[in-house]
Design a protein around this motif. Structure first.
Motif, short mmCIF file in Angstrom:
data_model
loop_
_atom_site.label_atom_id
_atom_site.label_comp_id
_atom_site.label_asym_id
_atom_site.label_seq_id
_atom_site.Cartn_x
_atom_site.Cartn_y
_atom_site.Cartn_z
N VAL A 47 0.68 -1.32 0.19
CA VAL A 47 -0.11 -0.12 -0.16
C VAL A 47 0.94 1.31 -0.03
CG1 VAL A 47 -1.90 -1.21 1.36
CG2 VAL A 47 0.00 0.22 2.41
N SER A 48 0.32 2.59 -0.34
CA SER A 48 0.88 3.66 -0.32
C SER A 48 1.00 3.96 1.31
CB SER A 48 0.04 4.66 -0.78
OG SER A 48 -1.35 4.72 -0.20
N GLU A 49 1.81 5.15 1.24
CA GLU A 49 1.90 5.51 2.69
C GLU A 49 0.61 6.34 3.33
OE1 GLU A 49 3.67 6.34 6.22
OE2 GLU A 49 4.61 5.43 4.75
N GLU A 50 -0.12 6.71 2.35
CA GLU A 50 -1.29 7.48 2.95
C GLU A 50 -2.31 6.26 3.51
OE1 GLU A 50 -5.09 10.10 1.43
OE2 GLU A 50 -3.73 9.33 0.03
N LEU A 51 -2.31 5.12 2.64
CA LEU A 51 -3.25 4.00 3.07
C LEU A 51 -2.65 3.55 4.25
CD1 LEU A 51 -5.79 2.73 2.61
CD2 LEU A 51 -4.64 1.16 0.68
N ALA A 52 -1.41 3.17 4.46
CA ALA A 52 -0.94 2.53 5.70
C ALA A 52 -1.23 3.31 6.84
CB ALA A 52 0.60 2.37 5.29
N GLY A 53 -1.10 4.60 6.61
CA GLY A 53 -1.63 5.62 7.92
C GLY A 53 -2.94 5.33 8.45
N GLN A 54 -3.74 5.23 7.20
CA GLN A 54 -5.26 4.92 7.58
C GLN A 54 -5.49 3.62 8.34
OE1 GLN A 54 -7.41 5.42 3.96
NE2 GLN A 54 -6.78 7.66 3.63
N VAL A 55 -4.63 2.61 7.77
CA VAL A 55 -4.99 1.12 8.45
C VAL A 55 -4.32 1.44 9.88
CG1 VAL A 55 -3.83 -1.30 8.40
CG2 VAL A 55 -4.58 0.06 6.26
N TRP A 56 -3.48 1.89 10.19
CA TRP A 56 -2.98 1.99 11.46
C TRP A 56 -3.94 2.75 12.47
CZ3 TRP A 56 1.04 0.44 14.35
CH2 TRP A 56 1.04 0.93 15.65
N GLU A 57 -4.48 3.85 11.95
CA GLU A 57 -5.44 4.73 12.99
C GLU A 57 -6.68 3.72 13.15
OE1 GLU A 57 -4.91 7.40 14.44
OE2 GLU A 57 -2.80 7.35 13.52
N ALA A 58 -7.11 3.06 11.90
CA ALA A 58 -8.44 2.32 12.02
C ALA A 58 -8.18 1.15 13.07
CB ALA A 58 -8.79 1.62 10.73
N SER A 59 -6.81 0.62 13.16
CA SER A 59 -6.77 -0.75 13.80
C SER A 59 -6.25 -0.26 15.21
CB SER A 59 -5.35 -1.52 13.23
OG SER A 59 -5.67 -1.75 11.81
N ARG A 60 -5.70 0.76 15.46
CA ARG A 60 -5.31 1.03 17.02
C ARG A 60 -6.50 1.14 18.01
NH1 ARG A 60 -2.28 6.68 16.84
NH2 ARG A 60 -2.04 6.17 19.10
N GLN A 61 -7.75 1.38 17.25
CA GLN A 61 -8.91 1.38 18.06
C GLN A 61 -9.25 0.14 18.60
OE1 GLN A 61 -12.42 3.55 15.74
NE2 GLN A 61 -10.64 4.35 14.48
N TYR A 62 -8.57 -0.90 18.18
CA TYR A 62 -9.07 -2.36 18.53
C TYR A 62 -7.95 -3.33 19.37
CZ TYR A 62 -13.06 -1.29 15.47
OH TYR A 62 -14.17 -0.81 15.04
N LEU A 63 -6.77 -2.77 18.74
CA LEU A 63 -5.62 -3.52 19.26
C LEU A 63 -4.46 -2.35 20.18
CD1 LEU A 63 -4.76 -5.56 16.25
CD2 LEU A 63 -5.93 -6.36 18.20
N PRO A 64 -3.86 -3.04 21.17
CA PRO A 64 -2.76 -2.12 21.84
C PRO A 64 -1.41 -2.41 20.92
CG PRO A 64 -2.94 -4.38 22.84
CD PRO A 64 -4.20 -4.30 21.66
N ALA A 65 -0.56 -1.57 21.05
CA ALA A 65 0.70 -1.56 20.70
C ALA A 65 1.51 -2.78 21.19
CB ALA A 65 1.74 -0.36 21.14
N ASP A 66 2.22 -3.33 20.33
CA ASP A 66 3.00 -4.66 20.44
C ASP A 66 3.94 -4.37 21.69
OD1 ASP A 66 3.99 -7.12 20.43
OD2 ASP A 66 5.12 -7.03 18.57
N ARG A 67 4.06 -5.00 22.82
CA ARG A 67 4.97 -4.87 23.73
C ARG A 67 4.86 -3.38 24.27
NH1 ARG A 67 10.11 -6.43 21.19
NH2 ARG A 67 9.01 -6.03 19.40
N GLY A 68 3.68 -2.51 24.19
CA GLY A 68 3.84 -1.20 24.48
C GLY A 68 4.67 -0.29 23.68
#
Length: 269
Positions: A47-68
Motif C-alpha cells: 500500500v501507499s504511505e497514505e493508506l498505511a496510515g489509515q490502516v494504522w489509525e483504524a486498527s489502533r482502536q481495537y489493538l494495543p501496541a505490541d509490547r507497549g
C-alpha cells in the motif's frame, strides 16, 4: 475474489537457481514442540504511505501496541539457506508445506537478545518456533561445533534443520515496523506495517551488516506508489473490524516474502 499479485510476475525478474532435484523432506520435518507458537493466517497488502496510515489509525482502536511500543522499531533478520537454496526454491515452487530459518533481532542497534526461528507454512497457516539466545553468543551458536542443551527443544530443532540442510547465512533483511498485537482465548490478532525494507547479502554469522551495503527492496503492486507492506494476522477467524479492512484492502493484496524478494533482487544483480 481479488487477484493476489505475485511480485515475481509483476515487477521483479525471474529467479535463476540450480536445476538440481530437490531432496525429499527428511523424516521428522514436521517438527513439533511444546513451545510451538499457535498457527496463524497472514494476509499481506502492498500500500501507499497514505493508506498505511489509515490502516494504522483504524486498527489502533481495537489493538494495543505490541509490547507497549507505539513508535516504529527496527527489525533485522538474518536468513539461512542450503547451498542449493533449497528453502528459496520451495517458496518459488509454491510448496504447500515448507519452512525457512532465520535469526531475528530488534532495535537499532540490535539488542542483547536475538531469536532463532523456524517459520513453517502448511497450506494457508503459518507456524513459528523460536529460541532466544544472547547476541554475544550468536556467532558461537551458528558455528560448526555448537550443541544445543536438551532442555531447549526449539534450539535443538533449529540446529537439527540447519545441520541436515547445511544451511548458512545468505542475506540480511531490515525494515522499520509498527505493530499492534493482542493475544486472547482464540489466539493472536495483529496488524503490522513494514516500511523501508532493505537487504544485503552476507556470509557473516551476526546481524550487524555493512553500513554502505544496504539496498532497497522492490515492493510489488500496481500503482507505483507502494511504500509499505501491511500484514493482517489472525488465528482462526478475523474479528469483524479486520474483515472489513481485508475487504477494503483487497485490491492491494499481494503474495510477498521479504527473503524471497531480497534474494531475487540479489541473484539478478
Amino acid at each position: 475474489m481479488s487477484k493476489v499479485i505475485d511480485y515475481e510476475l509483476s515487477v521483479l525478474p525471474q529467479i535463476e537457481v540450480s536445476n538440481t532435484p530437490l531432496p525429499p523432506l527428511p523424516a521428522g520435518t514436521v517438527w513439533k514442540s511444546e513451545t510451538l507458537l499457535p498457527g496463524r493466517v497472514e494476509t499481506k497488502f502492498a500500500v501507499s504511505e497514505e493508506l498505511a496510515g489509515q490502516v494504522w489509525e483504524a486498527s489502533r482502536q481495537y489493538l494495543p501496541a505490541d509490547r507497549g511500543i507505539y513508535k516504529p522499531q527496527r527489525i533485522t533478520s538474518l536468513y539461512l539457506d542450503a547451498p542449493a537454496l533449497t528453502f528459496l526454491r520451495w517458496h518459488k515452487e509454491g510448496r504447500s508445506a515448507r519452512f525457512k530459518l532465520r535469526v531475528r533481532g530488534y532495535g537499532d542497534p540490535v539488542g542483547d537478545r536475538v531469536f532463532l526461528e523456524i517459520k513453517r507454512k502448511e497450506g494457508s497457516t503459518v507456524y513459528k518456533q523460536r529460541a532466544e539466545v544472547s547476541t554475544a553468543t550468536l556467532m558461537r551458536v551458528l558455528g560448526d561445533s555448537f550443541t544445543a542443551h536438551p532442555g531447549c527443544p526449539n534450539l535443538q530443532d533449529f540446529m537439527k534443520i540447519r545441520q541436515q540442510f547445511q544451511a548458512e547465512p545468505k542475506i540480511l533483511v531490515s525494515c522499520l515496523r509498527e505493530a499492534l498485537r493482542e493475544t486472547g482465548p482464540s489466539g493472536e490478532t495483529a496488524v503490522t506495517i513494514d516500511r523501508h525494507i532493505s537487504f544485503q547479502p552476507t556470509r557473516r554469522r551476526d546481524l550487524d551488516g555493512e553500513p554502505g551495503a544496504w539496498r532497497s527492496a522492490t515492493l510489488p503492486g500496481v500503482t507505483g506508489l507502494e511504500t509499505s507492506i501491511v500484514e493482517l494476522k489472525y488465528t482462526e477467524e478475523p474479528p469483524a473490524w479486520m474483515k472489513a479492512l481485508i475487504v477494503r484492502l483487497a485490491p492491494y493484496r499481494v503474495s510477498f516474502s521479504k527473503y524471497r524478494a531480497a534474494m531475487q533482487q540479489h541473484l539478478v544483480m
